[in-house]
Design a protein around this motif. Sequence first.
Motif, PDB file in Angstrom:
ATOM      1  N   ARG A 186       0.876  -1.178   0.000  1.00 44.03           N
ATOM      2  CA  ARG A 186       0.000   0.000   0.000  1.00 44.03           C
ATOM      3  C   ARG A 186       0.912   1.226   0.000  1.00 44.03           C
ATOM      4  O   ARG A 186       1.722   1.394   0.925  1.00 44.03           O
ATOM      5  N   VAL A 187       0.797   2.019  -1.053  1.00 42.10           N
ATOM      6  CA  VAL A 187       1.771   3.094  -1.274  1.00 42.10           C
ATOM      7  C   VAL A 187       1.069   4.449  -1.227  1.00 42.10           C
ATOM      8  O   VAL A 187       0.001   4.629  -1.819  1.00 42.10           O
ATOM      9  N   ALA A 188       1.710   5.399  -0.552  1.00 45.21           N
ATOM     10  CA  ALA A 188       1.267   6.803  -0.634  1.00 45.21           C
ATOM     11  C   ALA A 188       2.315   7.565  -1.430  1.00 45.21           C
ATOM     12  O   ALA A 188       3.502   7.484  -1.116  1.00 45.21           O
ATOM     13  N   VAL A 189       1.882   8.258  -2.465  1.00 46.53           N
ATOM     14  CA  VAL A 189       2.789   9.148  -3.199  1.00 46.53           C
ATOM     15  C   VAL A 189       2.436  10.568  -2.772  1.00 46.53           C
ATOM     16  O   VAL A 189       1.276  10.986  -2.884  1.00 46.53           O
ATOM     17  N   ILE A 190       3.438  11.292  -2.278  1.00 44.81           N
ATOM     18  CA  ILE A 190       3.200  12.653  -1.788  1.00 44.81           C
ATOM     19  C   ILE A 190       3.693  13.638  -2.844  1.00 44.81           C
ATOM     20  O   ILE A 190       4.881  13.667  -3.178  1.00 44.81           O
ATOM     21  N   GLY A 191       2.776  14.428  -3.386  1.00 41.97           N
ATOM     22  CA  GLY A 191       3.156  15.426  -4.379  1.00 41.97           C
ATOM     23  C   GLY A 191       2.592  15.101  -5.750  1.00 41.97           C
ATOM     24  O   GLY A 191       2.263  13.941  -6.059  1.00 41.97           O
ATOM     25  N   THR A 192       2.453  16.151  -6.558  1.00 46.18           N
ATOM     26  CA  THR A 192       1.886  16.000  -7.896  1.00 46.18           C
ATOM     27  C   THR A 192       2.682  16.843  -8.897  1.00 46.18           C
ATOM     28  O   THR A 192       2.123  17.483  -9.783  1.00 46.18           O
ATOM     29  N   SER A 195       7.894  14.773 -11.132  1.00 46.48           N
ATOM     30  CA  SER A 195       8.340  13.429 -10.742  1.00 46.48           C
ATOM     31  C   SER A 195       7.136  12.540 -10.447  1.00 46.48           C
ATOM     32  O   SER A 195       7.073  11.386 -10.909  1.00 46.48           O
ATOM     33  N   ALA A 196       6.168  13.059  -9.688  1.00 48.55           N
ATOM     34  CA  ALA A 196       5.005  12.253  -9.295  1.00 48.55           C
ATOM     35  C   ALA A 196       4.210  11.783 -10.511  1.00 48.55           C
ATOM     36  O   ALA A 196       3.832  10.608 -10.588  1.00 48.55           O
ATOM     37  N   ALA A 349       7.521  12.584  -3.395  1.00 45.71           N
ATOM     38  CA  ALA A 349       7.843  13.254  -4.668  1.00 45.71           C
ATOM     39  C   ALA A 349       7.691  14.749  -4.415  1.00 45.71           C
ATOM     40  O   ALA A 349       6.925  15.454  -5.072  1.00 45.71           O
ATOM     41  N   THR A 350       8.413  15.211  -3.395  1.00 49.95           N
ATOM     42  CA  THR A 350       8.196  16.550  -2.832  1.00 49.95           C
ATOM     43  C   THR A 350       9.227  17.574  -3.286  1.00 49.95           C
ATOM     44  O   THR A 350       9.302  18.663  -2.710  1.00 49.95           O
ATOM     45  N   GLY A 351      10.029  17.224  -4.264  1.00 48.66           N
ATOM     46  CA  GLY A 351      10.891  18.229  -4.876  1.00 48.66           C
ATOM     47  C   GLY A 351      12.228  18.413  -4.181  1.00 48.66           C
ATOM     48  O   GLY A 351      12.668  17.561  -3.390  1.00 48.66           O
ATOM     49  N   PHE A 352      12.842  19.574  -4.448  1.00 47.30           N
ATOM     50  CA  PHE A 352      14.247  19.772  -4.089  1.00 47.30           C
ATOM     51  C   PHE A 352      14.470  21.141  -3.455  1.00 47.30           C
ATOM     52  O   PHE A 352      13.705  22.085  -3.693  1.00 47.30           O
TER      53      PHE A 352
END
Length: 502
Positions: A186-192, A195-196, A349-352
Amino acid sequence: MTGPVAPSPSHTLPAVVDTVVVGAGIGGIAVASGLLRAGHRDLVVLERADDVGGTWRDNVYPGVACDIPARLYAFSFRPNPDWSRRFAPGAEIQAYLQGVARAEGVTPHVRFGTELLDARWHEGPEDAAGWVLTTSRGVVRCRSLVLAAGRLSEPRLPAVPGLDRFPGTVVHSSAWDPTTSVAGARVAVIGTGASAVQLVPHVAVEAARTVVFQRSAPYVVPRNDEAVPTTEREHAAADPAFLARERATLFDQAEAGHVARRAPGAARDALRRLALDHLAAQVPDPAMRRALTPDHEIGCKRVLLSDDYYPALASGRAVLESSALVAVDDTEAVADSGRRHPVDVIVLATGFAATDPPVARRVRGRDGLLLADHWGGGMTAWATTLVAGFPDLFVVDGPNAALGHNSAVDMIETQARFVVAVLRRARADGARTVEVDADAERRWTADLDAMAAGTVWLTGGCRSWYVDERSGRLTLLWPGTARAFRRTLERLATQPLPGRAA
Ligand code: NAP
Protein backbone atom coordinates in the motif's frame (compact mmCIF):
# COMPACT_ATOMS: atom_id res chain seq x y z
CA MET A 1 29.06 2.15 -22.69
CA THR A 2 31.34 1.30 -19.82
CA GLY A 3 30.48 1.99 -16.20
CA PRO A 4 31.73 4.61 -13.79
CA VAL A 5 35.39 5.11 -13.00
CA ALA A 6 36.09 4.36 -9.35
CA PRO A 7 38.64 6.45 -7.45
CA SER A 8 42.12 5.00 -7.93
CA PRO A 9 45.70 6.10 -7.15
CA SER A 10 45.90 7.71 -10.60
CA HIS A 11 42.94 9.77 -9.54
CA THR A 12 44.52 11.32 -6.51
CA LEU A 13 43.77 14.96 -5.87
CA PRO A 14 46.43 17.41 -6.96
CA ALA A 15 47.50 19.91 -4.27
CA VAL A 16 47.20 22.78 -6.74
CA VAL A 17 45.21 23.06 -9.94
CA ASP A 18 44.11 26.02 -12.05
CA THR A 19 40.37 25.31 -12.16
CA VAL A 20 38.08 23.14 -10.06
CA VAL A 21 34.57 22.31 -11.20
CA VAL A 22 32.21 21.01 -8.50
CA GLY A 23 29.76 18.45 -9.86
CA ALA A 24 29.84 16.11 -12.82
CA GLY A 25 26.23 16.47 -13.90
CA ILE A 26 25.10 18.23 -17.06
CA GLY A 27 26.58 21.57 -15.85
CA GLY A 28 29.96 20.17 -14.86
CA ILE A 29 30.26 18.11 -18.03
CA ALA A 30 29.37 21.14 -20.17
CA VAL A 31 31.93 23.43 -18.51
CA ALA A 32 34.68 20.81 -18.43
CA SER A 33 34.07 19.91 -22.09
CA GLY A 34 34.24 23.58 -23.07
CA LEU A 35 37.44 24.17 -21.12
CA LEU A 36 39.10 21.07 -22.57
CA ARG A 37 38.05 22.03 -26.10
CA ALA A 38 39.64 25.44 -25.45
CA GLY A 39 42.91 23.73 -24.44
CA HIS A 40 42.45 24.47 -20.74
CA ARG A 41 43.59 21.15 -19.29
CA ASP A 42 44.68 22.14 -15.77
CA LEU A 43 41.31 21.11 -14.47
CA VAL A 44 39.75 18.82 -11.90
CA VAL A 45 36.07 17.98 -11.49
CA LEU A 46 34.96 17.01 -7.98
CA GLU A 47 32.07 14.56 -7.84
CA ARG A 48 30.78 13.22 -4.53
CA ALA A 49 29.08 10.22 -6.16
CA ASP A 50 30.69 7.39 -8.10
CA ASP A 51 29.47 8.32 -11.57
CA VAL A 52 28.78 11.32 -13.76
CA GLY A 53 25.22 12.31 -14.67
CA GLY A 54 23.90 14.21 -11.64
CA THR A 55 20.13 14.22 -11.61
CA TRP A 56 19.96 11.49 -14.27
CA ARG A 57 22.27 9.24 -12.25
CA ASP A 58 20.20 9.73 -9.11
CA ASN A 59 16.65 9.65 -10.45
CA VAL A 60 15.83 6.03 -11.24
CA TYR A 61 12.22 5.93 -10.05
CA PRO A 62 9.82 3.85 -12.17
CA GLY A 63 8.85 5.75 -15.30
CA VAL A 64 11.65 8.35 -15.06
CA ALA A 65 12.03 10.15 -18.37
CA CYS A 66 12.48 13.65 -19.70
CA ASP A 67 9.54 15.80 -20.72
CA ILE A 68 11.67 17.86 -23.12
CA PRO A 69 12.09 16.19 -26.55
CA ALA A 70 15.28 14.11 -26.53
CA ARG A 71 16.84 15.77 -29.56
CA LEU A 72 16.56 19.12 -27.80
CA TYR A 73 17.64 17.73 -24.44
CA ALA A 74 21.16 17.07 -25.72
CA PHE A 75 24.29 19.14 -26.24
CA SER A 76 24.43 20.79 -29.66
CA PHE A 77 28.08 19.72 -29.86
CA ARG A 78 27.23 16.05 -29.20
CA PRO A 79 24.05 15.20 -31.12
CA ASN A 80 22.71 11.70 -30.52
CA PRO A 81 20.99 9.86 -33.38
CA ASP A 82 20.13 6.87 -31.17
CA TRP A 83 17.33 8.08 -28.88
CA SER A 84 14.81 5.26 -28.80
CA ARG A 85 11.83 7.55 -28.16
CA ARG A 86 10.81 11.18 -28.80
CA PHE A 87 11.08 11.70 -25.02
CA ALA A 88 14.09 9.83 -23.69
CA PRO A 89 13.86 7.46 -20.72
CA GLY A 90 16.13 8.51 -17.83
CA ALA A 91 18.54 5.59 -18.29
CA GLU A 92 19.21 6.63 -21.91
CA ILE A 93 20.00 10.18 -20.85
CA GLN A 94 22.36 8.87 -18.19
CA ALA A 95 24.13 6.65 -20.75
CA TYR A 96 24.32 9.64 -23.11
CA LEU A 97 25.95 11.82 -20.41
CA GLN A 98 28.45 9.07 -19.57
CA GLY A 99 29.24 8.86 -23.28
CA VAL A 100 29.70 12.64 -23.63
CA ALA A 101 31.98 12.78 -20.57
CA ARG A 102 34.13 10.03 -22.07
CA ALA A 103 34.16 11.31 -25.63
CA GLU A 104 35.03 14.86 -24.53
CA GLY A 105 37.86 13.58 -22.34
CA VAL A 106 36.17 14.82 -19.15
CA THR A 107 36.04 11.48 -17.29
CA PRO A 108 39.77 11.28 -16.50
CA HIS A 109 39.55 14.73 -14.90
CA VAL A 110 36.76 13.68 -12.53
CA ARG A 111 37.63 12.76 -8.96
CA PHE A 112 34.76 10.49 -7.91
CA GLY A 113 33.79 9.99 -4.29
CA THR A 114 35.14 13.47 -3.55
CA GLU A 115 32.80 15.90 -1.84
CA LEU A 116 33.44 19.61 -1.45
CA LEU A 117 33.17 20.33 2.27
CA ASP A 118 34.45 23.89 2.41
CA ALA A 119 35.72 26.51 -0.03
CA ARG A 120 37.45 29.69 1.14
CA TRP A 121 38.80 32.58 -0.85
CA HIS A 122 42.23 33.52 0.40
CA GLU A 123 43.53 37.03 -0.14
CA GLY A 124 47.22 37.30 -0.69
CA PRO A 125 49.93 38.62 -2.91
CA GLU A 126 48.95 38.26 -6.58
CA ASP A 127 50.12 34.67 -7.01
CA ALA A 128 48.93 33.44 -3.64
CA ALA A 129 45.32 34.60 -3.80
CA GLY A 130 42.83 31.94 -4.72
CA TRP A 131 40.50 29.27 -3.43
CA VAL A 132 41.38 26.71 -0.80
CA LEU A 133 39.05 23.76 -0.97
CA THR A 134 38.64 21.17 1.73
CA THR A 135 37.23 17.97 0.29
CA SER A 136 36.39 14.58 1.72
CA ARG A 137 39.68 13.39 0.17
CA GLY A 138 42.04 16.21 1.03
CA VAL A 139 42.81 19.87 0.38
CA VAL A 140 43.15 21.47 -3.07
CA ARG A 141 44.13 25.03 -3.96
CA CYS A 142 42.84 26.53 -7.17
CA ARG A 143 42.58 29.81 -8.94
CA SER A 144 39.05 29.47 -10.31
CA LEU A 145 36.12 27.60 -8.81
CA VAL A 146 33.08 26.60 -10.85
CA LEU A 147 30.04 25.51 -8.85
CA ALA A 148 27.96 23.13 -10.95
CA ALA A 149 26.46 21.32 -7.98
CA GLY A 150 23.00 21.07 -9.50
CA ARG A 151 19.71 22.67 -8.60
CA LEU A 152 17.84 19.40 -8.21
CA SER A 153 20.40 17.59 -6.09
CA GLU A 154 19.16 18.10 -2.51
CA PRO A 155 15.79 16.46 -1.73
CA ARG A 156 13.24 18.61 0.07
CA LEU A 157 11.53 16.54 2.75
CA PRO A 158 8.22 17.73 4.16
CA ALA A 159 8.16 18.65 7.85
CA VAL A 160 5.36 16.26 8.72
CA PRO A 161 4.95 15.09 12.32
CA GLY A 162 5.37 11.35 12.73
CA LEU A 163 7.12 10.79 9.40
CA ASP A 164 10.38 9.96 11.17
CA ARG A 165 8.62 7.27 13.20
CA PHE A 166 6.84 5.59 10.26
CA PRO A 167 7.58 1.87 10.60
CA GLY A 168 7.39 1.22 6.85
CA THR A 169 9.58 2.46 3.99
CA VAL A 170 10.03 6.15 3.23
CA VAL A 171 11.78 7.03 -0.01
CA HIS A 172 12.31 10.31 -1.86
CA SER A 173 11.73 10.10 -5.60
CA SER A 174 15.40 10.92 -6.26
CA ALA A 175 16.65 8.16 -3.95
CA TRP A 176 14.68 5.26 -5.40
CA ASP A 177 16.36 1.89 -4.98
CA PRO A 178 15.89 0.10 -8.31
CA THR A 179 15.92 -3.27 -6.56
CA THR A 180 12.90 -2.28 -4.44
CA SER A 181 9.53 -3.59 -5.50
CA VAL A 182 6.24 -2.09 -4.40
CA ALA A 183 4.35 -5.17 -5.60
CA GLY A 184 1.49 -5.89 -3.24
CA ALA A 185 2.26 -2.88 -1.01
CA ARG A 186 0.00 0.00 0.00
CA VAL A 187 1.77 3.09 -1.27
CA ALA A 188 1.27 6.80 -0.63
CA VAL A 189 2.79 9.15 -3.20
CA ILE A 190 3.20 12.65 -1.79
CA GLY A 191 3.16 15.43 -4.38
CA THR A 192 1.89 16.00 -7.90
CA GLY A 193 4.88 17.57 -9.66
CA ALA A 194 6.83 16.34 -12.68
CA SER A 195 8.34 13.43 -10.74
CA ALA A 196 5.00 12.25 -9.30
CA VAL A 197 3.09 12.25 -12.58
CA GLN A 198 5.79 10.08 -14.11
CA LEU A 199 6.00 7.55 -11.31
CA VAL A 200 2.35 7.25 -10.22
CA PRO A 201 1.15 5.26 -13.29
CA HIS A 202 4.03 2.78 -12.88
CA VAL A 203 3.70 2.39 -9.11
CA ALA A 204 -0.08 2.00 -9.44
CA VAL A 205 0.32 -1.01 -11.75
CA GLU A 206 2.41 -2.89 -9.18
CA ALA A 207 1.13 -1.76 -5.81
CA ALA A 208 -1.91 -3.23 -4.04
CA ARG A 209 -3.18 0.32 -3.44
CA THR A 210 -1.74 3.67 -4.45
CA VAL A 211 -2.98 6.92 -2.96
CA VAL A 212 -1.79 10.24 -4.36
CA PHE A 213 -1.65 13.18 -1.93
CA GLN A 214 -2.38 16.29 -3.97
CA ARG A 215 -1.83 19.62 -2.20
CA SER A 216 -2.41 21.53 -5.41
CA ALA A 217 -3.53 20.20 -8.77
CA PRO A 218 -1.07 20.61 -11.66
CA TYR A 219 -1.86 21.37 -15.30
CA VAL A 220 -1.16 18.36 -17.50
CA VAL A 221 -0.97 18.42 -21.30
CA PRO A 222 -0.67 15.52 -23.79
CA ARG A 223 2.80 14.02 -24.17
CA ASN A 224 2.35 12.14 -27.46
CA ASP A 225 5.48 10.09 -26.98
CA GLU A 226 6.38 7.42 -29.51
CA ALA A 227 9.26 5.17 -30.46
CA VAL A 228 11.65 6.60 -33.05
CA PRO A 229 11.58 4.29 -36.10
CA THR A 230 14.87 2.53 -36.85
CA THR A 231 14.94 4.00 -40.35
CA GLU A 232 14.79 7.51 -38.89
CA ARG A 233 17.62 6.73 -36.48
CA GLU A 234 19.73 5.41 -39.33
CA HIS A 235 19.00 8.53 -41.32
CA ALA A 236 19.94 10.73 -38.33
CA ALA A 237 23.22 8.84 -37.90
CA ALA A 238 24.08 9.23 -41.57
CA ASP A 239 23.17 12.90 -41.79
CA PRO A 240 24.28 15.06 -38.82
CA ALA A 241 22.70 18.13 -40.44
CA PHE A 242 19.31 16.44 -40.03
CA LEU A 243 19.73 16.34 -36.25
CA ALA A 244 20.92 19.95 -36.13
CA ARG A 245 17.84 21.03 -38.10
CA GLU A 246 15.58 18.96 -35.84
CA ARG A 247 17.13 20.48 -32.72
CA ALA A 248 16.64 23.97 -34.13
CA THR A 249 12.99 23.26 -34.97
CA LEU A 250 12.28 21.81 -31.52
CA PHE A 251 14.05 24.79 -29.96
CA ASP A 252 11.84 27.24 -31.88
CA GLN A 253 8.70 25.30 -30.95
CA ALA A 254 9.65 25.39 -27.26
CA GLU A 255 10.52 29.10 -27.45
CA ALA A 256 7.02 29.84 -28.69
CA GLY A 257 5.81 28.70 -25.26
CA HIS A 258 7.38 31.71 -23.58
CA VAL A 259 4.72 34.15 -24.70
CA ALA A 260 2.11 32.28 -22.65
CA ARG A 261 4.25 32.80 -19.56
CA ARG A 262 5.09 36.43 -20.22
CA ALA A 263 1.58 37.87 -20.25
CA PRO A 264 -2.11 36.93 -20.40
CA GLY A 265 -3.54 36.57 -23.88
CA ALA A 266 -4.35 34.16 -26.66
CA ALA A 267 -1.26 31.97 -26.22
CA ARG A 268 -1.96 31.45 -22.53
CA ASP A 269 -5.65 30.82 -23.20
CA ALA A 270 -4.73 28.20 -25.80
CA LEU A 271 -2.31 26.44 -23.46
CA ARG A 272 -4.91 26.41 -20.67
CA ARG A 273 -7.54 25.06 -23.07
CA LEU A 274 -5.14 22.29 -24.19
CA ALA A 275 -4.65 21.20 -20.58
CA LEU A 276 -8.31 21.41 -19.54
CA ASP A 277 -9.43 19.56 -22.70
CA HIS A 278 -6.90 16.83 -21.88
CA LEU A 279 -8.36 16.60 -18.38
CA ALA A 280 -11.92 16.48 -19.74
CA ALA A 281 -11.01 13.81 -22.29
CA GLN A 282 -9.26 11.58 -19.77
CA VAL A 283 -11.36 12.04 -16.62
CA PRO A 284 -15.09 11.48 -17.23
CA ASP A 285 -16.20 11.79 -13.59
CA PRO A 286 -17.16 15.46 -12.88
CA ALA A 287 -16.25 15.33 -9.18
CA MET A 288 -12.81 13.93 -9.90
CA ARG A 289 -12.36 16.41 -12.72
CA ARG A 290 -13.16 19.26 -10.32
CA ALA A 291 -10.64 17.94 -7.83
CA LEU A 292 -8.00 17.76 -10.57
CA THR A 293 -8.66 21.26 -11.88
CA PRO A 294 -5.85 23.63 -10.86
CA ASP A 295 -6.70 26.75 -8.84
CA HIS A 296 -3.83 28.81 -10.26
CA GLU A 297 -2.94 30.14 -13.71
CA ILE A 298 -1.29 27.83 -16.23
CA GLY A 299 2.49 28.19 -16.47
CA CYS A 300 2.86 29.46 -12.91
CA LYS A 301 4.33 26.05 -12.11
CA ARG A 302 5.89 23.63 -14.57
CA VAL A 303 3.27 22.44 -17.09
CA LEU A 304 3.40 18.65 -16.96
CA LEU A 305 3.29 16.26 -19.92
CA SER A 306 1.58 12.93 -19.42
CA ASP A 307 -0.80 10.60 -21.18
CA ASP A 308 -1.03 8.05 -18.38
CA TYR A 309 -1.33 10.08 -15.16
CA TYR A 310 -5.03 10.97 -15.40
CA PRO A 311 -5.97 7.47 -16.62
CA ALA A 312 -4.25 5.95 -13.58
CA LEU A 313 -6.57 8.03 -11.36
CA ALA A 314 -9.68 7.81 -13.52
CA SER A 315 -9.44 4.01 -13.72
CA GLY A 316 -9.17 3.71 -9.94
CA ARG A 317 -5.73 2.11 -10.14
CA ALA A 318 -4.58 5.08 -8.05
CA VAL A 319 -6.75 6.93 -5.54
CA LEU A 320 -6.72 10.72 -5.41
CA GLU A 321 -6.42 12.28 -1.95
CA SER A 322 -7.04 15.89 -2.80
CA SER A 323 -5.26 17.37 0.20
CA ALA A 324 -1.77 17.55 1.68
CA LEU A 325 -0.08 14.98 3.88
CA VAL A 326 -0.15 16.63 7.31
CA ALA A 327 0.89 13.81 9.65
CA VAL A 328 1.91 10.20 9.86
CA ASP A 329 0.36 8.25 12.70
CA ASP A 330 2.04 4.86 13.01
CA THR A 331 1.09 3.12 9.73
CA GLU A 332 -1.46 5.73 8.66
CA ALA A 333 -0.78 8.66 6.35
CA VAL A 334 -3.05 11.47 7.56
CA ALA A 335 -4.41 13.95 5.04
CA ASP A 336 -5.43 17.55 5.66
CA SER A 337 -8.97 16.43 4.82
CA GLY A 338 -8.89 14.27 7.95
CA ARG A 339 -8.86 11.04 5.94
CA ARG A 340 -6.40 8.40 7.10
CA HIS A 341 -4.75 6.03 4.62
CA PRO A 342 -3.07 2.84 5.87
CA VAL A 343 0.24 2.49 4.00
CA ASP A 344 3.40 0.38 3.86
CA VAL A 345 5.48 2.71 1.67
CA ILE A 346 5.60 6.52 1.48
CA VAL A 347 7.10 7.96 -1.70
CA LEU A 348 8.07 11.60 -1.25
CA ALA A 349 7.84 13.25 -4.67
CA THR A 350 8.20 16.55 -2.83
CA GLY A 351 10.89 18.23 -4.88
CA PHE A 352 14.25 19.77 -4.09
CA ALA A 353 15.94 22.54 -2.07
CA ALA A 354 16.48 24.62 -5.18
CA THR A 355 16.15 28.22 -3.96
CA ASP A 356 18.49 27.72 -1.00
CA PRO A 357 21.22 25.40 -2.29
CA PRO A 358 23.13 23.69 0.55
CA VAL A 359 26.46 24.09 -1.28
CA ALA A 360 26.19 27.86 -0.62
CA ARG A 361 26.72 27.11 3.08
CA ARG A 362 30.16 25.75 2.20
CA VAL A 363 31.57 28.68 0.21
CA ARG A 364 33.20 31.80 1.72
CA GLY A 365 34.39 34.75 -0.35
CA ARG A 366 36.14 38.00 0.58
CA ASP A 367 36.22 38.78 4.33
CA GLY A 368 34.85 35.33 5.08
CA LEU A 369 31.42 36.18 3.66
CA LEU A 370 29.30 33.04 3.35
CA LEU A 371 27.60 32.61 -0.03
CA ALA A 372 24.41 31.48 1.74
CA ASP A 373 24.40 34.79 3.67
CA HIS A 374 25.02 36.81 0.50
CA TRP A 375 22.02 34.93 -0.87
CA GLY A 376 19.96 35.35 2.33
CA GLY A 377 17.19 37.12 0.40
CA GLY A 378 17.48 34.83 -2.62
CA MET A 379 20.19 33.88 -5.09
CA THR A 380 21.74 36.62 -7.25
CA ALA A 381 24.65 36.67 -9.70
CA TRP A 382 25.73 39.07 -12.42
CA ALA A 383 25.08 37.47 -15.79
CA THR A 384 23.56 34.65 -13.71
CA THR A 385 27.13 33.50 -13.09
CA LEU A 386 29.48 35.88 -11.21
CA VAL A 387 28.86 36.89 -7.59
CA ALA A 388 30.16 40.15 -6.09
CA GLY A 389 32.57 39.47 -3.23
CA PHE A 390 33.40 36.01 -4.55
CA PRO A 391 36.37 36.44 -6.91
CA ASP A 392 36.96 33.75 -9.51
CA LEU A 393 33.76 31.95 -8.57
CA PHE A 394 31.43 30.87 -11.37
CA VAL A 395 27.97 29.52 -10.59
CA VAL A 396 26.39 27.30 -13.23
CA ASP A 397 22.64 26.64 -13.27
CA GLY A 398 22.24 28.77 -10.17
CA PRO A 399 20.39 32.11 -10.00
CA ASN A 400 17.95 32.78 -12.86
CA ALA A 401 19.51 30.22 -15.17
CA ALA A 402 16.68 27.69 -15.46
CA LEU A 403 13.63 27.77 -17.72
CA GLY A 404 10.02 26.72 -17.51
CA HIS A 405 9.43 26.40 -21.25
CA ASN A 406 12.58 25.15 -23.00
CA SER A 407 15.57 22.84 -22.56
CA ALA A 408 17.78 23.13 -19.47
CA VAL A 409 20.60 21.59 -21.50
CA ASP A 410 20.55 24.49 -23.93
CA MET A 411 20.66 27.02 -21.07
CA ILE A 412 23.55 25.18 -19.41
CA GLU A 413 25.43 25.03 -22.71
CA THR A 414 25.00 28.79 -23.14
CA GLN A 415 26.24 29.42 -19.63
CA ALA A 416 29.18 27.03 -20.03
CA ARG A 417 30.26 28.91 -23.17
CA PHE A 418 30.12 32.14 -21.16
CA VAL A 419 32.25 30.69 -18.34
CA VAL A 420 34.84 29.41 -20.81
CA ALA A 421 34.95 32.73 -22.68
CA VAL A 422 35.41 34.78 -19.48
CA LEU A 423 38.09 32.44 -18.16
CA ARG A 424 39.97 32.38 -21.46
CA ARG A 425 39.93 36.15 -21.70
CA ALA A 426 41.11 36.54 -18.12
CA ARG A 427 44.00 34.17 -18.69
CA ALA A 428 44.90 35.80 -22.02
CA ASP A 429 44.86 39.25 -20.37
CA GLY A 430 46.91 37.97 -17.48
CA ALA A 431 44.11 39.15 -15.19
CA ARG A 432 44.62 37.93 -11.67
CA THR A 433 41.03 37.79 -10.55
CA VAL A 434 37.70 37.60 -12.31
CA GLU A 435 35.30 39.70 -10.32
CA VAL A 436 32.28 41.94 -10.64
CA ASP A 437 31.37 44.75 -8.27
CA ALA A 438 28.32 44.84 -6.01
CA ASP A 439 26.69 47.69 -7.95
CA ALA A 440 26.81 45.68 -11.16
CA GLU A 441 25.19 42.72 -9.44
CA ARG A 442 22.49 44.99 -7.95
CA ARG A 443 21.73 46.60 -11.32
CA TRP A 444 21.60 43.21 -13.02
CA THR A 445 19.23 41.89 -10.34
CA ALA A 446 16.98 44.95 -10.60
CA ASP A 447 16.82 44.49 -14.39
CA LEU A 448 15.83 40.84 -13.99
CA ASP A 449 13.22 41.74 -11.38
CA ALA A 450 11.75 44.25 -13.85
CA MET A 451 11.69 41.57 -16.56
CA ALA A 452 10.03 39.10 -14.19
CA ALA A 453 7.32 41.51 -13.02
CA GLY A 454 4.00 40.63 -14.59
CA THR A 455 5.06 37.16 -15.73
CA VAL A 456 2.88 34.23 -14.77
CA TRP A 457 5.56 32.95 -12.37
CA LEU A 458 4.90 35.95 -10.11
CA THR A 459 1.24 36.64 -10.82
CA GLY A 460 -0.23 33.19 -11.42
CA GLY A 461 -1.34 32.55 -7.85
CA CYS A 462 0.69 29.43 -7.14
CA ARG A 463 3.44 28.40 -4.76
CA SER A 464 6.45 27.17 -6.76
CA TRP A 465 10.12 26.49 -6.28
CA TYR A 466 10.89 29.07 -8.98
CA VAL A 467 10.21 31.82 -6.42
CA ASP A 468 12.22 32.36 -3.24
CA GLU A 469 9.84 32.29 -0.28
CA ARG A 470 12.07 34.68 1.68
CA SER A 471 11.85 37.57 -0.78
CA GLY A 472 9.11 36.64 -3.21
CA ARG A 473 11.66 37.15 -6.01
CA LEU A 474 11.88 34.92 -9.07
CA THR A 475 15.35 33.51 -8.41
CA LEU A 476 15.38 30.20 -10.26
CA LEU A 477 14.08 31.09 -13.68
CA TRP A 478 15.50 33.27 -16.39
CA PRO A 479 12.43 35.44 -17.11
CA GLY A 480 13.08 35.74 -20.84
CA THR A 481 13.51 33.32 -23.70
CA ALA A 482 16.41 30.91 -24.10
CA ARG A 483 17.41 32.85 -27.22
CA ALA A 484 17.58 36.11 -25.23
CA PHE A 485 19.71 34.33 -22.62
CA ARG A 486 22.09 33.24 -25.39
CA ARG A 487 22.31 36.70 -26.92
CA THR A 488 22.80 38.39 -23.55
CA LEU A 489 25.58 36.10 -22.38
CA GLU A 490 27.31 36.12 -25.78
CA ARG A 491 27.33 39.92 -25.74
CA LEU A 492 28.56 40.15 -22.14
CA ALA A 493 31.33 37.64 -22.82
CA THR A 494 32.92 40.09 -25.27
CA GLN A 495 32.78 43.11 -22.92
CA PRO A 496 34.98 44.08 -19.97
CA LEU A 497 33.57 42.81 -16.68
CA PRO A 498 31.76 45.49 -14.64
CA GLY A 499 34.27 45.46 -11.83
CA ARG A 500 37.75 44.35 -11.01
CA ALA A 501 39.55 42.17 -13.53
CA ALA A 502 43.01 43.31 -12.68
P1 NAP B 1 8.13 19.71 -7.40
O1 NAP B 1 7.78 20.16 -8.74
O2 NAP B 1 8.77 20.68 -6.47
O3 NAP B 1 6.83 19.10 -6.76
C1 NAP B 1 6.77 18.79 -5.40
C2 NAP B 1 5.35 18.39 -5.09
O4 NAP B 1 5.27 18.00 -3.74
C3 NAP B 1 4.34 19.53 -5.29
O5 NAP B 1 3.22 19.02 -5.95
C4 NAP B 1 4.03 19.95 -3.86
O6 NAP B 1 2.77 20.54 -3.72
C5 NAP B 1 4.09 18.60 -3.22
N1 NAP B 1 4.15 18.58 -1.76
C6 NAP B 1 5.11 19.03 -0.92
N2 NAP B 1 4.77 18.78 0.35
C7 NAP B 1 3.57 18.14 0.33
C8 NAP B 1 2.70 17.62 1.30
N3 NAP B 1 2.98 17.70 2.62
N4 NAP B 1 1.56 17.02 0.90
C9 NAP B 1 1.26 16.92 -0.41
N5 NAP B 1 2.03 17.40 -1.37
C10 NAP B 1 3.18 18.01 -1.01
O7 NAP B 1 9.12 18.42 -7.42
P2 NAP B 1 9.36 17.37 -8.61
O8 NAP B 1 8.10 16.79 -9.10
O9 NAP B 1 10.41 16.43 -8.11
O10 NAP B 1 9.95 18.25 -9.76
C11 NAP B 1 11.01 19.16 -9.51
C12 NAP B 1 11.60 19.61 -10.79
O11 NAP B 1 12.37 18.55 -11.30
C13 NAP B 1 10.62 19.91 -11.91
O12 NAP B 1 10.03 21.16 -11.84
C14 NAP B 1 11.50 19.77 -13.11
O13 NAP B 1 12.28 20.92 -13.31
C15 NAP B 1 12.38 18.62 -12.67
N6 NAP B 1 11.86 17.37 -13.25
C16 NAP B 1 11.89 17.30 -14.58
C17 NAP B 1 11.44 16.18 -15.18
C18 NAP B 1 11.50 16.14 -16.66
O14 NAP B 1 10.86 15.29 -17.23
N7 NAP B 1 12.23 17.05 -17.31
C19 NAP B 1 10.93 15.12 -14.44
C20 NAP B 1 10.92 15.22 -13.05
C21 NAP B 1 11.39 16.36 -12.46
P3 NAP B 1 2.50 22.08 -4.13
O15 NAP B 1 2.41 22.06 -5.64
O16 NAP B 1 1.24 22.43 -3.46
O17 NAP B 1 3.68 22.87 -3.64
